[in-house]
Design a protein around this motif. Structure first.
Motif, PDB file in Angstrom:
ATOM      1  N   GLU A 189       0.843  -1.198   0.000  1.00  0.00           N
ATOM      2  CA  GLU A 189       0.000   0.000   0.000  1.00  0.00           C
ATOM      3  C   GLU A 189       0.878   1.248   0.000  1.00  0.00           C
ATOM      4  O   GLU A 189       0.623   2.208  -0.736  1.00  0.00           O
ATOM      5  N   TYR A 239      -6.872   2.840  -4.780  1.00  0.00           N
ATOM      6  CA  TYR A 239      -7.620   1.935  -3.904  1.00  0.00           C
ATOM      7  C   TYR A 239      -8.542   1.006  -4.678  1.00  0.00           C
ATOM      8  O   TYR A 239      -8.765  -0.137  -4.258  1.00  0.00           O
ATOM      9  N   VAL A 296      -7.014  -4.605   3.208  1.00  0.00           N
ATOM     10  CA  VAL A 296      -7.482  -3.264   2.830  1.00  0.00           C
ATOM     11  C   VAL A 296      -8.962  -3.313   2.466  1.00  0.00           C
ATOM     12  O   VAL A 296      -9.740  -2.435   2.867  1.00  0.00           O
TER      13      VAL A 296
END
Length: 176
Positions: free
Chosen positions: A80, A122, A134
């Protein structure tokens, strides 16, 4: 004699670019063992682009960004963090081109760029890379919480913009 001087200047450029790429990759790798560095690490790594940008321009800064982003994607345990840098690390090189715009337009454009980059990142993380942790984190958020995250993210990005401006000014003064 002139070619020797040109060779030295080019060597200096490449050496500084290589050192800043390595420093960026090292800063980005801290996210693997410092929990809050997921977002702070990429922002600090963007500061490594400022000397390159100031001395040799956006072309070399983008080259350093690309090399550091590739290294981060290959070497960082926190994907990430690496993706955050890959999607936003280019911003210091683009930032000076936004300066001539009127302030309200400039701020709206910066917020739009940030929001779009984060949305794409995302969406890729959740649907393409299928990073379950996530995805589960976002599944638990209400629409109000997601809106708050967007506002806080944009606020942080605008604070990063101020930091980049101030550090650029400090670097320019130091170089004189």
């Amino acid at each position: 004699m002139a070619s020797h001087s040109n060779f030295r200047r080019q060597s200096r450029k490449m050496a500084l670019c290589g050192m800043m790429t390595a420093l960026s990759a090292a800063v980005l790798s801290t996210g693997s063992f410092i929990p809050f560095a997921t977002f702070a690490g990429p922002m600090l790594a963007m500061l490594c682009l400022l000397p390159i940008l100031h001395d040799w321009g956006a072309k070399y800064a983008l080259m350093v960004y690309a090399a550091a982003a590739v290294l981060a994607l290959m070497l960082c345990a926190d994907k990430e963090l690496a993706l955050f840098y890959a999607f936003l690390g280019w911003y210091p090189a683009v930032r000076p081109r936004l300066a001539p715009l009127p302030r309200p337009v400039r701020i709206l454009l910066k917020c739009a760029m940030f929001t779009l980059a984060m949305a794409v990142m995302y969406l890729l993380i959740i649907f393409l890379f299928q990073m379950e942790a996530v995805a589960e984190e976002f599944a638990g958020y209400s629409n109000l919480m997601l809106a708050l995250l967007v506002v806080l993210g944009n606020t942080s990005f605008l604070l990063l913009d101020v930091l980049l401006l101030r550090m650029s000014v400090l670097y320019a003064r130091w170089r004189k």
